[in-house]
Design an enzyme around this catalytic site. Sequence first.
Site, PDB file in Angstrom:
ATOM      1  CE  LYS A 169      -0.096  27.873  -7.095  1.00 53.80           C
ATOM      2  NZ  LYS A 169       0.907  26.435  -7.038  1.00 53.80           N
TER       3      LYS A 169
HETATM    4  N1  PMP Z   1       4.734  23.643 -10.651  1.00 52.99           N
HETATM    5  C1  PMP Z   1       3.615  23.080  -9.564  1.00 52.99           C
HETATM    6  C2  PMP Z   1       2.948  21.892 -10.228  1.00 52.99           C
HETATM    7  C3  PMP Z   1       3.982  23.894  -8.662  1.00 52.99           C
HETATM    8  O1  PMP Z   1       2.444  23.798  -8.080  1.00 52.99           O
HETATM    9  C4  PMP Z   1       4.222  25.235  -8.422  1.00 52.99           C
HETATM   10  C5  PMP Z   1       4.380  25.609  -7.161  1.00 52.99           C
HETATM   11  N2  PMP Z   1       3.453  26.934  -7.567  1.00 52.99           N
HETATM   12  C6  PMP Z   1       5.799  25.241  -9.422  1.00 52.99           C
HETATM   13  C7  PMP Z   1       5.437  24.463 -10.627  1.00 52.99           C
HETATM   14  C8  PMP Z   1       6.897  26.113  -8.967  1.00 52.99           C
HETATM   15  O2  PMP Z   1       6.398  27.340  -9.749  1.00 52.99           O
HETATM   16  P1  PMP Z   1       6.911  28.741  -8.783  1.00 52.99           P
HETATM   17  O3  PMP Z   1       7.854  29.041  -9.586  1.00 52.99           O
HETATM   18  O4  PMP Z   1       5.440  29.314  -9.392  1.00 52.99           O
HETATM   19  O5  PMP Z   1       6.313  28.940  -7.362  1.00 52.99           O
END
Ligand code: PMP
Length: 329
Positions: A169
């Site tokens: 991320k």
């Molecule tokens: N994909 C992307 C590109 C994101 O930014 C997020 C948000 N963090 C998610 C998926 C969903 O991830 P999570 O459920 O861990 O927030």
Amino acid sequence: MSGKDVNTMKIAPKVWKNGEFINWDDANIHVMAHVVNYGSSVFEGIRCYETIEGPAIFRLTEHMQRLVNSAKIYRMDSAFSRDVFCDAAVELVSNSGLDSCYLRPLIFRGLDPEKPSFGVYGLNNPIESYIAAWQWGKYLGEEALESGIDVCVSSWTRITSNSMPAMAKAGANYMNSQLIKMEAILGGFSEGIALDDRGYVSEGSGENIFLVNGGKLITPPLGASILPGITRDSVIQIAREMGIEVIETSIQRSALYLADEVFFTGTAAEITPIRSVDRITVGTGKRGEMTARLQEEFFKVIKAERPAPNGAEWLTFINASGEKKTASA
Ligand code: PMP
């Protein structure tokens, strides 16, 4: 301590920086920091919910593990372990005066004023670690959780794992997300869905995606250049516990139009139904039955009204003394 109000947004008055708490207004960096010029940051988005047992952070350990994993991929040696980040998050929330909030842990390459380094090679720049928190409402709007949203398939392709690994991320990934999001909003949609470099469905600009077909749940595999979403994992586990079959497989664009139901998952988006894709109505054009069932169970888990699947500990409760306690419900 009570939170700071900026334009009616409640913000935690302190920010955790490299092991200490500083004032929100002092959390600044130099314009020539490596991250500003080259996008060298990794981060997390975590929600702390108001529960019947007080504020509780949802899947804190998993989020902080993903943070340190993201840092590892980019050779960022933070001086702080996953558990130190977890403890810092708990302390930040317990002193924030907020009952619920969104937490933003951030690790990036900064600038050493004594030994400045301005090139792309970032290993001589200091690693800075921060956590900020503020109260954030429903990302895609209050109504979206019930009525669903209108989305489009983006003309932008999702980043590929050999160039920008979606498994991390990283702040820079969100340049791709910004292109997707801006195109969607300016085109009159709430969000865009990116296809991967092979043309299969990947994810939204900040959400994972699920389809419901004939009572089964279908979602792209990690190989489709998606972030391994923690809400995605939570929904998969909750669904399997409910006896719903979950299939991770490649999904063609046209399958989005023909699905019985489609929804997004994410920390910010939670579980948001999609009522149309490219102005083609999905199912009945309303929140589908399975989406509603999954939302119901998910919201019970985050509010500590029922245990997480398999007795897992998904909530870190913040008690008044700032100590943490994990419990399955
Ligand atoms: N994909 C992307 C590109 C994101 O930014 C997020 C948000 N963090 C998610 C998926 C969903 O991830 P999570 O459920 O861990 O927030």
